[in-house]
Write an enzyme that holds these catalytic residues in place. Structure first.
Site, PDB file in Angstrom:
ATOM      1  N   HIS A  48      33.165   6.377  40.977  1.00 32.99           N
ATOM      2  CA  HIS A  48      34.313   6.337  40.068  1.00 32.99           C
ATOM      3  C   HIS A  48      34.995   4.995  40.238  1.00 32.99           C
ATOM      4  CE1 HIS A  48      38.055   7.518  38.110  1.00 32.99           C
ATOM      5  NE2 HIS A  48      37.353   8.503  37.582  1.00 32.99           N
ATOM      6  N   ASP A  52      32.629  15.152  36.860  1.00 31.40           N
ATOM      7  CA  ASP A  52      31.513  15.582  36.013  1.00 31.40           C
ATOM      8  C   ASP A  52      30.342  16.154  36.785  1.00 31.40           C
ATOM      9  OD1 ASP A  52      32.530  14.994  33.519  1.00 31.40           O
ATOM     10  OD2 ASP A  52      32.188  12.858  33.823  1.00 31.40           O
ATOM     11  N   HIS A  69      31.491   7.513  30.732  1.00 30.96           N
ATOM     12  CA  HIS A  69      32.830   8.113  30.750  1.00 30.96           C
ATOM     13  C   HIS A  69      32.647   9.616  30.544  1.00 30.96           C
ATOM     14  CE1 HIS A  69      37.048   8.478  30.374  1.00 30.96           C
ATOM     15  NE2 HIS A  69      37.270   7.930  29.200  1.00 30.96           N
TER      16      HIS A  69
END
Ligand code: ACO
Length: 422
Positions: A301, A357, A261
């Protein structure tokens, strides 16, 4: 075509017809058929656990909107504090509301001296800043006895203000402690992102570069909310027991800490450092595909099966930051990885694209943040999203304490065996 679905229980022939609304069907249909029948849905892949009016996300189309406003417009035109207000209140602040909100947040940035002197000073010298941040959030709640009055709107608003204002202070404090630097008190003359950068980096004279201040604000906007992700779900589940918002936010931050996460950007930079140079990219990709090299961090994702819209904005912001700081040498490795993955059937077939990210770690690193601070940087703005969901949950009449069911796969009943017979 009717907007209904009919479920037939083949054991009894009983059938129930229910409406399809907002892309969901009520689980009560199953209860109606048989109160002892449950939906088996590990990781809630196909379960909508709440109604929410905060964030809209279309993973196939790569769309993200806060309260209806496209993330691209907010990242270009807005500020984090304005976005936090929007998430919490449903509307952008008016000309009168924004200065008041900014003033209120700005004047709650200080924390009780005992938090620093007694609590933070008690950590081991090499404590991870995110571990410190998670526990500081829970500890902060012990300074406010009214935090438990969650049924009073006035008290909820007060805690929301405190949490949004104090998270940068806690974050900077965790960093300064971890490197043995004296703590810098908040400067209420500065903007929200500039005050944070000042608390982080001030040693002697320090002036925040406005371009880096803006980049920080954009990163805060992009991370402010992302509907029912793991951390926000932890916030809602904990909040559903009517725990105070500090404890609930600590639970959410704990969920964010994990490498699948919010910890992914830390993992991305470690991966890029390990790869080291562009020539090593093909071998790394081959290892990922064969299962030998772990995953390509920053790719894939649960919801986006397209380019994460935040990743596009972050990539652009990265170049703006590099103009001030100089290019991060890992950028070339990242670009090569992205190019290779996006033209490789393994990643294309699985719809694996860069997520938020993939590039954020490179910016954080260029701004001078150590990798251990990356998830903390994510948690600061996500606090606004957590609190918006917490508030929505508490006023939602359909919500109750969260309590999923299970498919029991253990032993049948058996008698206790005394130690001498085992
Ligand atoms: N690299 C290589 N293969 C991958 C990756 C990846 N990053 N992500 C998924 N896959 C593969 C899986 O091995 C699986 O392949 P298979 O069907 O042959 O078994 C397939 O793609 C589907 O993957 P799942 O794990 O089922 O997808 P899920 O939706 O559960 O996972 C997750 C989503 C956790 C984000 C995953 O893509 C991942 O681990 N990515 C790397 C970590 C990361 O970047 N996390 C940040 C997410 S964004 C955020 O939280 C802010």
């Amino acid at each position: 075509m009717p907007d209904t679905i009919t479920i037939i229980d083949d054991r009894t022939g009983k059938k129930v017809t229910v409406p399809i609304q907002g892309g969901t069907i009520p689980a009560s249909a199953v209860r109606e058929l048989d109160p002892q029948l449950f939906i088996y849905d590990p990781a809630y892949m196909q379960t909508a656990a709440c109604k929410s009016a905060i964030t809209f996300l279309d993973g196939d189309a790569g769309i993200l909107r806060y309260r209806g406003y496209p993330i691209e417009q907010l990242a270009e035109k807005s500020t984090y504090l304005e976005v936090a207000y929007l998430l919490l209140n449903g509307e952008l602040p008016t000309k009168d509301q924004l200065p008041k909100w900014t003033h209120d947040v700005t004047h709650h940035t200080f924390i009780h001296e005992n938090m620093r002197k007694r609590f933070v000073d008690g950590f081991h010298y090499d404590a991870h800043p995110m571990g410190m941040f998670v526990s500081s959030l829970a500890a902060l709640g012990t300074f406010y006895n009214d935090a438990k009055d969650i049924e009073l709107k006035e008290s909820r608003d007060k805690q929301i203000l405190r949490l949004i204002a104090k998270t940068p202070t806690l974050a900077a404090m965790a960093y300064r402690f971890s490197v043995g630097l004296p703590f810098v008190y908040p400067n209420n003359d500065l903007s929200f992102p500039a005050n944070f950068l000042n608390m982080m980096w001030k040693v002697g004279e320090y002036e925040v570069d406005p371009r880096l201040e803006r980049a920080m604000d954009v990163l805060f906007i992009l991370h402010a909310d992302h509907e029912q992700n793991c951390g926000t779900t932890a916030m809602r589940v904990t909040g559903s027991s009517h725990a105070d918002p500090y404890s609930s936010a600590a639970a959410a931050a704990s969920a964010l800490y994990g490498p699948l996460h919010g910890g992914a950007n830390e993992a991305v930079v470690r991966m890029l450092e390990e790869i080291g140079s562009v020539e090593n990219v093909p071998a790394f990709i081959a290892d990922v595909k064969s299962g030998k090299g772990g995953r390509l961090m920053g790719f894939g994702h649960r919801v986006y099966k397209n380019y994460d819209p935040r990743a596009k904005i972050i990539k652009k912001t990265a170049y703006e930051v590099f103009e001030v700081t100089g290019k991060n040498p890992l950028l070339d490795v990242a670009l090569k990885l992205e190019e290779s993955a996006l033209s490789d059937p393994y990643f294309v077939d699985r719809k694996l694209y860069p997520n938020v990210d993939f590039y954020s770690g490179l910016i954080y690193q260029a701004l001078g943040f150590p990798v251990a601070m990356f998830t903390v940087l994510f948690a600061i703005p996500r606090t606004a999203g957590w609190l918006a969901h917490w508030q929505e949950l508490l006023i939602d009449k359909e919500q109750k304490i969260s309590r999923p069911r299970q498919w029991y796969t253990g032993s049948e009943t058996r008698d206790y065996v005394p130690m001498y017979e085992r």
